[in-house]
Design an enzyme around this catalytic site. Structure first.
Site, mmCIF file in Angstrom:
data_model
loop_
_atom_site.group_PDB
_atom_site.id
_atom_site.type_symbol
_atom_site.label_atom_id
_atom_site.label_comp_id
_atom_site.label_asym_id
_atom_site.label_seq_id
_atom_site.Cartn_x
_atom_site.Cartn_y
_atom_site.Cartn_z
ATOM 1 N N ASN A 107 38.880 41.659 71.718
ATOM 2 C CA ASN A 107 37.746 41.236 70.735
ATOM 3 C C ASN A 107 38.252 40.064 69.966
ATOM 4 O O ASN A 107 37.627 39.004 69.778
ATOM 5 C CB ASN A 107 37.130 42.293 70.094
ATOM 6 N N HIS A 211 38.510 52.857 65.355
ATOM 7 C CA HIS A 211 37.214 52.360 66.326
ATOM 8 C C HIS A 211 36.685 53.712 67.152
ATOM 9 O O HIS A 211 35.632 53.872 67.570
ATOM 10 C CB HIS A 211 37.710 51.294 67.133
#
Length: 319
Positions: A107, A211
């Site tokens: 990302n 996460h």
């Protein structure tokens, strides 16, 4: 709400790009797995690189796999960005690491110029570098399926944050991109005759780290991996080293995201019978495999062995 994808298998399906890497004379293969690393040597990146070089020499590795987030904080500016040399070429200098590096995007890489990272120009600057969105790497008894996982995550589109801009060139329209990618992955896995099937992506499927579980991958990707008898899923994203073996799946879920900055103490609860190993520090993984057995070893920033286990085609055993 998760993006809903429909797979229309009657449509034309394009093959993923295919590469080949030779194995050793005895048919075996050894490699290192590192993720979340590109910080210009800071946060112990250089120290991890040193230990990778030592282990790489000992194992006579064939290549290195990167699980993404190759350049912090915002990818590369363009193909001339000095961060490429400062975070890659000038850091991984050991002779044993002078092998091919097969990379996926994370990302943070999408916050820069994605086209720069996947450009052949970087391979001309450093012959080790190879990065594509998604591709298949064939190495006789094993096939690796590298998957571009960032476009699956809804929040990057719906709530990217005030200071985050993502480079979605080549991804939009998103629904078409993901639907085609899932079909391509399913076709590649289904047609594979390799004894080992290893999938590499940046984002977690199973993780107790910061996460945690990536629900979009659980919904859309995991069923494809399970029905096609994938052996290993390797990822980064969570800045830790981790191994999860789930009761409902034969897949081993391995996190190698300790290439530089780690997140001490940032761990969620997980069924202890499934959580085989978790380390909230820096490090990397080595893998040695042949046609019957695969041996996985986790190392910390000092090169100390933290955890190891073996997978065979008949049974799993851990030490």
């Amino acid at each position: 709400m998760l993006l809903v994808l429909w797979l229309w298998f009657g449509l034309c399906v394009a093959e993923l790009p295919r590469l080949h890497h030779p194995v050793k004379a005895d048919g075996s293969l050894s490699f290192l797995v590192i993720g979340d690393w590109g910080r210009k040597g800071l946060f112990n990146q250089s120290e991890v690189a040193l230990q990778m070089g030592l282990v790489g020499e000992k194992l006579d590795i064939d290549f290195v796999i990167s699980t993404g987030d190759n350049f912090y904080e915002d990818g590369l500016r363009d193909v001339e960005d000095p961060a490429f040399q400062e975070s890659f070429t000038n850091i991984y200098t050991s002779q044993s690491l002078n092998k091919m590096w097969y990379n996926v995007l994370g990302n943070h890489d999408y916050r820069g110029d994605v086209e720069a990272q996947i450009s052949p120009t970087l391979g001309e600057k450093d012959k080790r570098w190879l990065c594509l969105r998604s591709f298949v790497l064939q190495a006789d008894v094993v096939e690796f399926f590298f998957i571009d996982t960032t476009p699956f995550v809804d929040n990057y589109f719906t709530d990217p944050g005030d200071n985050h801009t993502y480079d979605w060139r080549g991804v939009l329209p998103r629904r078409d991109y993901l639907s085609n990618l899932l079909k391509d992955v399913d076709l590649a896995l289904k047609s594979s005759t390799a004894k080992w099937k290893i999938v590499v992506g940046h984002h977690t499927i199973k993780s107790a780290g910061h996460h945690g579980v990536t629900e979009e991958l659980v919904v859309h990707l995991l069923p494809i991996l399970e029905k096609n008898n994938v052996d290993i899923y390797m990822n980064g994203h969570d800045h830790c080293l981790e191994r999860i073996s789930c009761f409902k799946s034969k897949i081993e879920f391995l996190t190698s995201g300790g290439g530089s900055k780690a997140w001490r103490g940032d761990v969620k609860g997980w069924n202890p019978e499934e959580m085989k190993f978790y380390y909230d520090g820096q490090g990397f993984i080595s893998v040695q495999l042949d046609d019957t057995d695969a041996n996985f070893v986790y190392y910390d920033v000092f090169g100390q062995v933290l955890h190891q286990f073996m997978v065979s085609k008949e049974f799993h055993s851990a030490s």
